[in-house]
Design a protein around this motif. Structure first.
Motif, mmCIF file in Angstrom:
data_model
loop_
_atom_site.group_PDB
_atom_site.id
_atom_site.type_symbol
_atom_site.label_atom_id
_atom_site.label_comp_id
_atom_site.label_asym_id
_atom_site.label_seq_id
_atom_site.Cartn_x
_atom_site.Cartn_y
_atom_site.Cartn_z
ATOM 1 N N TYR A 118 0.856 -1.187 0.000
ATOM 2 C CA TYR A 118 0.000 0.000 0.000
ATOM 3 C C TYR A 118 0.888 1.232 0.000
ATOM 4 C CZ TYR A 118 0.897 0.486 5.066
ATOM 5 O OH TYR A 118 1.496 0.645 6.290
ATOM 6 N N TYR A 119 0.400 2.305 -0.607
ATOM 7 C CA TYR A 119 1.113 3.579 -0.705
ATOM 8 C C TYR A 119 0.117 4.679 -0.338
ATOM 9 C CZ TYR A 119 3.862 0.566 -3.841
ATOM 10 O OH TYR A 119 4.577 -0.475 -4.392
ATOM 11 N N PHE A 120 0.566 5.716 0.350
ATOM 12 C CA PHE A 120 -0.354 6.799 0.645
ATOM 13 C C PHE A 120 0.330 8.143 0.507
ATOM 14 C CE2 PHE A 120 1.459 5.741 4.822
ATOM 15 C CZ PHE A 120 1.777 6.981 5.347
ATOM 16 N N SER A 121 -0.492 9.158 0.238
ATOM 17 C CA SER A 121 -0.047 10.551 0.171
ATOM 18 C C SER A 121 -1.023 11.382 0.978
ATOM 19 C CB SER A 121 0.006 11.034 -1.284
ATOM 20 O OG SER A 121 0.949 10.288 -2.020
ATOM 21 N N HIS A 122 -0.507 12.416 1.625
ATOM 22 C CA HIS A 122 -1.358 13.112 2.592
ATOM 23 C C HIS A 122 -0.917 14.557 2.770
ATOM 24 C CE1 HIS A 122 -3.250 14.122 6.432
ATOM 25 N NE2 HIS A 122 -2.049 14.363 6.927
ATOM 26 N N VAL A 123 -1.923 15.432 2.877
ATOM 27 C CA VAL A 123 -1.691 16.825 3.242
ATOM 28 C C VAL A 123 -2.953 17.325 3.934
ATOM 29 C CG1 VAL A 123 -2.436 17.653 0.965
ATOM 30 C CG2 VAL A 123 -1.025 19.117 2.408
ATOM 31 N N GLY A 124 -2.803 17.980 5.103
ATOM 32 C CA GLY A 124 -3.964 18.485 5.834
ATOM 33 C C GLY A 124 -4.280 17.667 7.064
ATOM 34 N N ASP A 125 -5.577 17.615 7.435
ATOM 35 C CA ASP A 125 -5.961 16.898 8.650
ATOM 36 C C ASP A 125 -7.013 15.823 8.418
ATOM 37 O OD1 ASP A 125 -8.161 18.476 8.204
ATOM 38 O OD2 ASP A 125 -8.219 19.373 10.206
ATOM 39 N N THR A 126 -7.275 15.449 7.190
ATOM 40 C CA THR A 126 -7.976 14.188 6.988
ATOM 41 C C THR A 126 -6.997 13.080 7.361
ATOM 42 O OG1 THR A 126 -7.410 14.515 4.654
ATOM 43 C CG2 THR A 126 -9.716 14.828 5.261
ATOM 44 N N ARG A 127 -7.499 11.915 7.720
ATOM 45 C CA ARG A 127 -6.622 10.883 8.270
ATOM 46 C C ARG A 127 -6.767 9.541 7.555
ATOM 47 N NH1 ARG A 127 -6.966 11.562 14.928
ATOM 48 N NH2 ARG A 127 -5.925 13.616 15.025
ATOM 49 N N LEU A 128 -5.673 8.757 7.646
ATOM 50 C CA LEU A 128 -5.663 7.378 7.172
ATOM 51 C C LEU A 128 -5.304 6.477 8.340
ATOM 52 C CD1 LEU A 128 -5.708 5.225 4.880
ATOM 53 C CD2 LEU A 128 -3.272 5.705 4.534
ATOM 54 N N TYR A 129 -6.165 5.495 8.611
ATOM 55 C CA TYR A 129 -5.926 4.512 9.668
ATOM 56 C C TYR A 129 -5.766 3.126 9.054
ATOM 57 C CZ TYR A 129 -7.809 7.954 13.061
ATOM 58 O OH TYR A 129 -8.038 9.055 13.838
ATOM 59 N N LEU A 130 -5.034 2.268 9.756
ATOM 60 C CA LEU A 130 -4.901 0.853 9.379
ATOM 61 C C LEU A 130 -5.223 -0.010 10.588
ATOM 62 C CD1 LEU A 130 -3.977 -1.614 7.684
ATOM 63 C CD2 LEU A 130 -1.629 -1.079 8.375
ATOM 64 N N LEU A 131 -6.187 -0.923 10.429
ATOM 65 C CA LEU A 131 -6.479 -1.924 11.455
ATOM 66 C C LEU A 131 -5.887 -3.249 10.987
ATOM 67 C CD1 LEU A 131 -8.135 -2.515 14.132
ATOM 68 C CD2 LEU A 131 -9.833 -3.530 12.599
ATOM 69 N N ARG A 132 -4.928 -3.773 11.769
ATOM 70 C CA ARG A 132 -4.272 -5.044 11.428
ATOM 71 C C ARG A 132 -4.174 -5.895 12.690
ATOM 72 N NH1 ARG A 132 1.327 -4.737 8.353
ATOM 73 N NH2 ARG A 132 -0.105 -4.548 6.572
ATOM 74 N N ASP A 133 -4.709 -7.096 12.607
ATOM 75 C CA ASP A 133 -4.662 -8.037 13.738
ATOM 76 C C ASP A 133 -5.198 -7.404 15.017
ATOM 77 O OD1 ASP A 133 -3.502 -9.926 12.063
ATOM 78 O OD2 ASP A 133 -1.472 -9.260 12.541
ATOM 79 N N GLY A 134 -6.270 -6.611 14.871
ATOM 80 C CA GLY A 134 -6.915 -6.021 16.041
ATOM 81 C C GLY A 134 -6.285 -4.747 16.563
ATOM 82 N N THR A 135 -5.184 -4.316 15.943
ATOM 83 C CA THR A 135 -4.485 -3.105 16.391
ATOM 84 C C THR A 135 -4.709 -1.971 15.393
ATOM 85 O OG1 THR A 135 -2.775 -4.416 17.496
ATOM 86 C CG2 THR A 135 -2.265 -2.112 17.025
ATOM 87 N N LEU A 136 -5.177 -0.829 15.891
ATOM 88 C CA LEU A 136 -5.421 0.336 15.038
ATOM 89 C C LEU A 136 -4.206 1.249 15.046
ATOM 90 C CD1 LEU A 136 -7.655 1.797 13.331
ATOM 91 C CD2 LEU A 136 -8.111 3.156 15.393
ATOM 92 N N THR A 137 -3.726 1.622 13.842
ATOM 93 C CA THR A 137 -2.564 2.502 13.698
ATOM 94 C C THR A 137 -2.933 3.679 12.814
ATOM 95 O OG1 THR A 137 -1.077 0.601 13.851
ATOM 96 C CG2 THR A 137 -0.148 2.649 12.993
#
Length: 567
Positions: A118-137
């Motif tokens: 996966y690849y991501f790009s970001h600017v501002g205060d919208t957010r990207l989260y990842l839930l993996r094996d029950g852990t949110l990052t």
């Protein structure tokens, strides 16, 4: 199986008269899915002027359209960076031309799922989260002022400045990963515990992706959100087999670790010792912090950190190592987190054949047959996967304390998917184990691997090379091989015939497949091979024959001239 992702999205204006959030995604078919991936994005227009909604919609629509128009040769992050910066310039120009849109700006967070990354790009205060094996990052960082009373004020946004700094990141995908793109109307009113609870229901299959996004927006509004609320959810249901392109892309992003010492750690793995070092790579024995088992960590030498060709070759080696799932090879271990360029494989106590020779080990004919059978099976496993090893030699054949033979080091192996410059390097490997035709720039093949295997067994028994030792950069002349019985009279005749067939100078006289070599070793004296026939000089060395003819012709002519002169 292609990449399969479940997707759901929801957006609501909330108490605001106008919804200035915008979400969008593209789920292309092949070949775009493999070459460019699935793209999802969310934007939150900056309120306070009429251009917030327009900026958000244009940013998402423009990204979804223009990203797929970028060259396939561009890395994902480069393509995202170029497109987003172009969008930033357009938004700024619109604000300058139209007074009612002056100051138009928007946040933007985008994620691309391609292959096994996966690849991501970001600017501002919208957010990207990842839930993996029950852990949110949380994968993104808000670009706001670092003061309690100013945390709603953006420091970075599309349209805010002509020089836009964009955050980029990447990581390995896993099945059942769940990604959430959310506007501040959602995350500001929900704790990460509540967000993780909603996403965990999706992970468990209790609700689908659409219901999850609706539930997130509804929960935010129920918690008193006073802003537009939007959520876009993606669950990875199936991953394709990792392709070489993804591996090469990953190698360009990760830093090469510094040279490590015993006791240091890398991604929680504790270094025990440096096992082996070359000019290009380093091998360490490390300990897994959870299982406490020993592993091998291979990485590039720090001096080669900026060498694009070495990085590509290393990524190719790791990709091949993941493909050869068989007992004849160390198996690749995927780390839970990976912040540097390296790969892990299983550690096996034992020694290579070369180490055994160096310490004075004596190999009998039955030993050579037993090792040859296992080596032939290992090569067969490689060749069935269309992989040519290109560097079979005693130093790359390991005998474990568990009695298993394993082939090491795929550093110069070929799979047919390399860059043309790499594929056209026929003399990669160790000179004394290279087949004769490779010195005339013939490409590596299954038969060149079998030749190297034959020389390995020959050297194991005799400690000599059948055509003599060959130095680097030497272009040798190959005559007839020395029969191994000259050095070891105790070698059975049938085994000598097998070795001579494996190391034949002419590829047409060798074994065609590893399975053919395997059968010859297994049948042994019960069905022995015929001794190699002695070819006429015209076939063995045409040049030598014509030289001999020319010499004889000169001598005859001189003799005739002498006889004529004597009359």
């Amino acid at each position: 199986m292609p990449l399969s992702v479940a997707i759901g999205h929801a957006t609501h204006a909330g108490p605001r008269p106008r919804n200035e959030d915008f979400v969008g995604m593209v789920t292309p078919g092949e070949p775009e899915l493999s070459s460019k991936g699935l793209l999802a994005a969310i934007a939150d227009g900056v309120s306070g002027n009429d251009g917030g909604r327009e900026a958000a919609e244009y940013a998402v629509r423009g990204l979804l359209a223009d990203y797929y128009a970028t060259p396939d040769t561009w890395p994902v992050t480069q393509a995202l960076d170029r497109v987003i910066k172009a969008i930033n310039s357009w938004v700024q120009s619109q604000g300058a031309v139209r007074k009612e849109l002056a100051g138009m700006a928007t946040t933007l967070t985008a994620v691309v799922l391609r292959g096994s990354f996966y690849y991501f790009s970001h600017v501002g205060d919208t957010r990207l989260y990842l839930l993996r094996d029950g852990t949110l990052t949380r994968l993104t960082t808000d670009h706001v002022w670092d003061r309690p009373e100013m945390q709603h004020v953006l420091t970075r946004a599309i349209g805010l400045d002509s020089r836009l700094a964009i955050d980029h990141g990447m990581g390995e995908l896993r099945e059942r990963d769940i990604f959430l793109l959310a506007s501040d109307g959602v995350w500001s009113c929900m704790s990460e515990y509540d967000i993780a609870h909603q996403l965990t229901q999706l992970a468990q299959g209790s609700i689908d992706a659409v219901a999850t996004s609706d539930a997130l927006v509804g929960a935010a509004l129920g918690a008193g959100s006073t802003d537009n609320s939007s959520a876009l959810v993606l669950r990875v249901d199936a991953l394709p087999q990792e392709n070489l392109r993804d591996a090469l892309s990953g190698s360009r992003q990760l830093p090469v670790p510094p040279r490590l010492k015993a006791g240091q750690t890398i991604d929680a793995y504790e270094v025990e010792e440096l096992i082996h070092a070359t000019q290009a790579t380093l091998l360490y024995r490390v300990v897994d912090p959870k299982s406490r088992r020993q592993l091998v960590l291979k990485t590039l030498h720090p001096d080669r950190a900026n060498d694009a060709q070495e990085r590509s070759a290393f990524a190719h080696e790791e990709w091949l190592a993941k493909r050869v799932v068989a007992r004849f090879f160390p198996q690749v271990i995927v780390p839970e987190q990976k912040n540097y360029l390296y790969y892990l494989s299983t550690w096996h106590a034992g020694r290579t054949l070369q180490q055994m020779l160096d310490t004075g080990a004596h190999f009998t004919a039955p030993d050579a047959v037993a090792h040859g059978i296992k080596l032939a099976r290992a090569l067969g496993a490689l060749h069935r996967r269309s992989i040519i090893h290109r560097d079979i030699k005693p130093a790359n054949v390991h005998l474990g304390d568990d009695g298993e033979l394993r082939v090491l080091d795929l550093g110069v192996a070929q799979s047919g998917l390399e860059a043309e410059s790499e594929a056209n390097a026929p003399q990669a490997g160790t000179p004394s184990f290279l087949a004769p035709e490779q010195f005339d720039n013939a490409p590596a093949s299954r038969q060149t691997d079998l030749y190297s295997a034959g020389v390995t067994l020959y050297y194991l028994l005799t400690r000599h090379y059948p055509y003599g030792e060959i130095e680097p950069f030497q272009h040798p002349r190959f005559g007839e091989p020395v029969p191994p019985t000259r050095y070891r009279p105790d070698i059975p005749l049938w085994l000598e015939n097998v070795l001579l067939k494996a190391i034949a100078r002419d590829p047409t006289d060798r074994f065609e497949t590893a399975e053919e070599l395997l059968l010859a070793l297994e049948w042994g004296a019960a069905r022995p091979l015929a001794a190699p026939s002695v070819k006429p000089l015209a076939q063995r060395d045409p040049l030598l024959l014509w030289r001999a003819v020319a010499i004889v012709s000169v001598v005859v002519n001189l003799l005739l001239l002498y006889l004529i002169a004597m009359r």
